[in-house]
Design a protein around this motif. Structure first.
Motif, PDB file in Angstrom:
ATOM      1  N   HIS A 165     -14.318  -4.935  83.341  1.00  0.00           N
ATOM      2  CA  HIS A 165     -14.605  -3.835  82.424  1.00  0.00           C
ATOM      3  C   HIS A 165     -14.820  -2.496  83.112  1.00  0.00           C
ATOM      4  O   HIS A 165     -15.036  -1.487  82.427  1.00  0.00           O
ATOM      5  CB  HIS A 165     -15.845  -4.166  81.586  1.00  0.00           C
ATOM      6  N   GLY A 166     -14.797  -2.487  84.450  1.00  0.00           N
ATOM      7  CA  GLY A 166     -15.013  -1.236  85.171  1.00  0.00           C
ATOM      8  C   GLY A 166     -16.440  -0.722  85.104  1.00  0.00           C
ATOM      9  O   GLY A 166     -16.688   0.460  85.375  1.00  0.00           O
TER      10      GLY A 166
ATOM     11  N   VAL B   8     -22.650  -0.069  79.516  1.00  0.00           N
ATOM     12  CA  VAL B   8     -22.267  -1.198  78.666  1.00  0.00           C
ATOM     13  C   VAL B   8     -21.826  -0.693  77.293  1.00  0.00           C
ATOM     14  O   VAL B   8     -20.828  -1.149  76.733  1.00  0.00           O
ATOM     15  CB  VAL B   8     -23.442  -2.195  78.528  1.00  0.00           C
ATOM     16  N   ALA B   9     -22.562   0.278  76.757  1.00  0.00           N
ATOM     17  CA  ALA B   9     -22.249   0.818  75.436  1.00  0.00           C
ATOM     18  C   ALA B   9     -20.886   1.487  75.398  1.00  0.00           C
ATOM     19  O   ALA B   9     -20.240   1.559  74.341  1.00  0.00           O
ATOM     20  CB  ALA B   9     -23.327   1.808  75.003  1.00  0.00           C
ATOM     21  N   ASP B  10     -20.425   1.977  76.549  1.00  0.00           N
ATOM     22  CA  ASP B  10     -19.112   2.624  76.609  1.00  0.00           C
ATOM     23  C   ASP B  10     -17.959   1.639  76.511  1.00  0.00           C
ATOM     24  O   ASP B  10     -16.803   2.057  76.353  1.00  0.00           O
ATOM     25  CB  ASP B  10     -18.991   3.427  77.910  1.00  0.00           C
ATOM     26  N   CYS B  11     -18.237   0.341  76.634  1.00  0.00           N
ATOM     27  CA  CYS B  11     -17.188  -0.695  76.576  1.00  0.00           C
ATOM     28  C   CYS B  11     -17.250  -1.370  75.205  1.00  0.00           C
ATOM     29  O   CYS B  11     -18.217  -2.079  74.900  1.00  0.00           O
ATOM     30  CB  CYS B  11     -17.387  -1.727  77.679  1.00  0.00           C
ATOM     31  N   SER B  12     -16.226  -1.176  74.406  1.00  0.00           N
ATOM     32  CA  SER B  12     -16.232  -1.689  73.031  1.00  0.00           C
ATOM     33  C   SER B  12     -16.217  -3.217  72.980  1.00  0.00           C
ATOM     34  O   SER B  12     -16.623  -3.808  71.965  1.00  0.00           O
ATOM     35  CB  SER B  12     -15.024  -1.141  72.262  1.00  0.00           C
TER      36      SER B  12
ATOM     37  N   ASP C  35     -19.275 -10.799  76.279  1.00  0.00           N
ATOM     38  CA  ASP C  35     -17.922 -10.425  75.876  1.00  0.00           C
ATOM     39  C   ASP C  35     -17.413 -11.580  75.028  1.00  0.00           C
ATOM     40  O   ASP C  35     -16.935 -12.591  75.555  1.00  0.00           O
ATOM     41  CB  ASP C  35     -17.032 -10.212  77.109  1.00  0.00           C
ATOM     42  N   SER C  36     -17.567 -11.471  73.711  1.00  0.00           N
ATOM     43  CA  SER C  36     -17.283 -12.598  72.820  1.00  0.00           C
ATOM     44  C   SER C  36     -15.800 -12.939  72.769  1.00  0.00           C
ATOM     45  O   SER C  36     -15.430 -14.108  72.632  1.00  0.00           O
ATOM     46  CB  SER C  36     -17.807 -12.305  71.413  1.00  0.00           C
TER      47      SER C  36
END
Length: 307
Positions: free
Chosen positions: A153-154, A202-206, A224-225
């Protein structure tokens, strides 16, 4: 159901003494059941202790679990006898043709080093990519979680000015998460790390969901579901005395360190610490195992074959 591990693994006798049901390889063969295949990529320096900690949690599941110990290629641990590694571990390169229902990646004390400078980082990248096709669900812990968040996720890790060290309360943010089934509104967890993952990143990754966090020490559990990945930044698997061992080790080595926060009774390091996180450790791993059981293919060969 008991956990199936090699008969002569040191953790075997310790688990039996604790009352954890353990099944020998001989007895497991007689049962007409497909155990869940769980791989443990053990990066911790004291591998024997980590085997016991993880096997203890996996063995509490009502399902039969078969644990396979995996190691990084040519890396030789300093704190684990070589004959133990040869007897019980399989190099990932030799295991990569297998499929696993679940795969655990532990931490390792290299969080102060940039990922690209870690000697085994290229192999870690290959392993992370391999989990996308050969593993149904992964759980990564501490540095393993930071590294996986960065790879997939970077998400960057941020160095801390002093070690996050102690037992901290965590707040539940997503009580409906199946991984938090049965959890209290908040819970305690041991923390021991020199870096952090920030909630804003974390919030920046949808595709990421923050499940729990500490007001003082930030992110703890992330999901990450879509890819069935669980990232656990802290050490619910730790024994009661794990933080004490780290503390007294550093004191003996003249390493500047503060006593672990909210750990020793009354702040007195001469008193044995009380374990306040064990039940939630069992809950988290049992919930993870249950999610795997509910969704993994009956034919393990179908893992990675498609949606």
């Amino acid at each position: 159901m008991p956990i199936k591990i090699p008969d002569k693994l040191p953790a075997f006798d310790a688990l039996v003494k604790e009352g954890v049901r353990v099944m020998t390889e001989t007895a497991a063969i007689r049962q007409d059941i497909r155990p869940l295949q769980i791989g443990l990529l053990n990066l911790m320096p004291n591998k024997i202790r980590t085997e016991l900690q993880m096997a203890r949690l996996l063995g509490a599941s009502p399902l039969q679990v078969e644990l396979s110990l995996i190691r990084i290629g040519d890396h030789k641990p300093k704190n684990t006898p070589e004959d133990h590694m040869l007897a019980f571990y399989q190099a990932w390169e030799d295991a990569k043709d297998r499929t696993f229902d679940g795969f655990i990646v532990t931490g390792t004390p290299v969080e102060t080093i940039p990922y690209e400078d870690v000697t085994f980082w290229p192999e870690m990248q290959r392993i992370f990519d391999w989990t996308q096709t050969n593993v149904h669900s992964t759980m990564s812990v501490c540095w393993g979680a930071m590294a996986a968040l960065y790879h997939f996720h970077g998400v960057p890790k941020h160095q801390l000015s002093e070690k996050a060290f102690g037992v901290y309360r965590q707040r539940i943010l997503k009580p409906a998460s199946p991984y938090l089934n049965g959890f209290s509104d908040d819970f305690s967890v041991p923390i021991s790390r020199w870096a952090e993952i920030r909630a804003s990143d974390v919030a920046d990754c949808s595709d990421l969901t923050l499940l729990t966090r500490s007001e003082e020490k930030g992110v703890c559990v992330v999901e990450d579901s879509r890819s069935r990945r669980l990232y656990v930044l802290d050490h619910l698997e730790y024994d009661s005395g794990s933080l004490a061992e780290e503390y007294f080790r550093d004191i003996k080595a003249n390493v500047p360190i503060k006593p672990p926060f909210d750990y020793f009774p009354g702040g007195d390091s001469s008193l044995p610490p009380r374990n306040r996180w064990r039940s939630h450790a069992h809950l988290l791993v049992s919930n993870w195992i249950n999610e795997i059981y509910q969704t993994t293919p009956f034919d393990i060969g179908q893992i990675g074959a498609g949606p």
